[in-house]
Design a protein around this motif. Structure first.
Motif: not given
Length: 509
Positions: A205-206, A217-219, A386-390
């Motif tokens: 996720i970038t 913010a990448r994860s 996961a997307v929201a967290f990034s």
């Protein structure tokens, strides 16, 4: 000024598990002509007791080996370090496929599976095979510049080592290195967004703002196609048609053979485009014909024959009896499909559309045999979380722009439709839901991106080829610009060495 012919430019997309490549840049950018799995094989030496997995511990390395970039990106795909092996010792592409099909004792390694380069000799063997075997380039007369896209987050010395290999081992005329998420977003014609790259077992996720990757913010989350396959294979055990084919009552198969059949069948089902993903809270419905045909759109898409055949089918259906029509509607509601697989006719229902559920609810995998590189500590975040967290790791003022570019990529999107809308609906709770609380910087909506339809070669292929398309777009610009600041020429390399790639590459723009 360095000048290159468009016909000589080579594009290479190196992902964790796939490599795509092509030569030549036409006005209408072409899809890749080469696609191979990013794996190499080494014939096992007599007396070698290794089992195909890495014997290195974190932190240990040799000249050609390095620890993975981070534990969160670790892959369970096999990796066998062989410090004494040479480039020509490795089997790649069709050579490896044939050796494995023949039952030869081969140690298989995936050098890019962790997102960086695990073994340089193996990586060189893959790129060498692509350039000189599949694309038929000549090393001694290599006039081709290379634009290479790689997973984001490479070590700086990895970038330099890659540049060195391409100039000193492959004798390229020029070289550019591009971050894969940037290439994917360029393919959608955007500079702001969040790229969700669904891989075999890891989803990257970038977030990207104004053409810059938000590195902090990448994860990555340990969910991917592998998890979906395991889940659907387990669901299909309750399908009598599937189990009869997997283990015939008159000749039952053992557990291992049955599981192998299920695994292979599930892969066949999703790669044949038989899976759709409903949005959150919805069931899969067959869209009704609105009675209006957009003739221009049909002609542009080249679907005249399909529309004519559909019209003929509707006329025949209209003549059917009421009972036949009622039966047809019943079958349509069940959404049944019959699949021919290994001389078996297998009937599937709506359960096949549950394929992607583990991405949004990893707890569904509890108790299932999912192999991970390391025991995962804590809760595995669903993809939407996961997307929201990034995105929440970016500046508040940037988020409204990033949410306007949700771009889902990966091989899965070439075959399974609806993932973008499904993720979009599940992300809705993470943005503003009450207008009276709105501020100027508060995101109000999420927009799903796709590859534009005017890229004719990519129209029917899905968004999984976005990284290759974006790399082609950057190559078209970089290798034709007058200043040559976004690639390394031979002159630049001779003057500055491998370090030049850190200063003169799209990856550092």
């Amino acid at each position: 000024m360095v000048s290159f012919r468009d016909s000589s430019v080579v594009i290479i997309e190196s992902g964790r598990t796939l490599i795509r490549a092509g030569v030549g840049l036409q006005d209408l950018l072409k899809a890749p002509s080469v696609e191979i799995q990013a794996r190499v094989g080494l014939r096992r030496n007599p007396g070698d007791s290794t089992n195909g997995t890495s014997s290195l511990k974190p932190g240990e390395s040799s000249e050609n080996l390095r620890p993975s970039a981070s534990s969160s990106r670790a892959s369970s795909l096999p990796f066998q370090p062989s410090p004494s092996a040479k480039v020509h010792d490795y089997l790649v592409g069709s050579q490896l496929d044939e050796a494995l099909a023949a039952g030869q004792d081969i140690i298989v390694s995936w050098p890019f599976a962790d997102g960086d380069v695990r073994d340089w000799t193996q990586a060189e063997a893959l790129w060498k095979y692509v350039l000189f075997h599949t694309l038929q380039l000549k090393r001694t007369q290599n006039e081709s510049p290379i634009m290479l896209s790689m997973p984001v987050g490479l070590f700086r010395d990895s970038s330099e080592r890659i540049c060195q290999i391409f100039f000193e081992r492959f004798n390229v005329a020029g070289f550019g290195l591009l971050d894969r998420p940037m290439a994917q977003l360029y393919a959608a014609g955007q500079l702001n967004g969040v790229v969700v790259d669904i891989g075999h077992e890891i989803t990257d996720i970038t977030p990207i703002y104004d053409g810059f990757i938000m590195q902090k913010a990448r994860s990555s989350t340990p969910l991917g196609i592998r998890d979906c396959q395991v889940y659907l294979a387990n669901l299909l055990r309750s399908n009598q048609s599937v189990m009869t084919a997997a283990s015939p009552p008159d000749k039952p198969s053992d557990t291992e053979v049955t599981q192998k059949f299920l695994d292979d069948f599930v892969k066949y089902v999703w790669t044949e485009g038989l899976v759709r993903v409903p949005s959150d809270g919805q069931t899969v419905e067959i869209p009704e014909d609105e009675g209006v045909t957009d003739i221009a759109a049909v002609l542009v898409a080249g679907k005249e024959k399909a529309v004519i055949e559909s019209g003929m089918k509707k006329k025949l259906t209209a003549k059917a009896s009421a009972a036949e029509q009622a039966r047809a509607r019943e079958i349509e509601a069940l959404d049944l499909v019959t699949v021919e697989f290994r001389e078996h006719s297998i009937t599937l229902g709506k359960e096949r559309h549950r394929f992607c559920e583990p991405l949004f609810d990893p707890t569904l995998l509890n108790g299932l045999p999912v192999e991970r590189a390391d025991p995962y500590e804590g809760r595995i975040l669903p993809l939407q979380e996961a997307v929201a967290f990034s995105v929440r790791q970016t500046d508040v003022a940037q988020r409204q722009y990033i949410w306007q570019g949700l771009f889902i990529n990966g091989d899965l999107t070439n075959h399974v439709k609806g993932i973008g809308a499904a993720l979009q609906s599940r992300l809705a709770p993470f943005i503003l839901s009450t207008p009276d609380q709105a501020t100027d910087v508060q995101p109000r909506s999420i927009r799903v991106l796709t590859v534009p339809e005017y890229f004719a070669e990519y129209r029917e292929k899905g968004d999984g080829f976005a990284a290759f398309l974006g790399t082609s777009i950057v190559a078209k610009i970089a290798f034709n610009e007058s200043h040559g600041k976004n690639f390394v020429s031979k002159t630049d390399y001779n003057e500055k060495g491998p370090h030049a790639v850190l200063e003169m590459s799209p990856a550092s723009m």
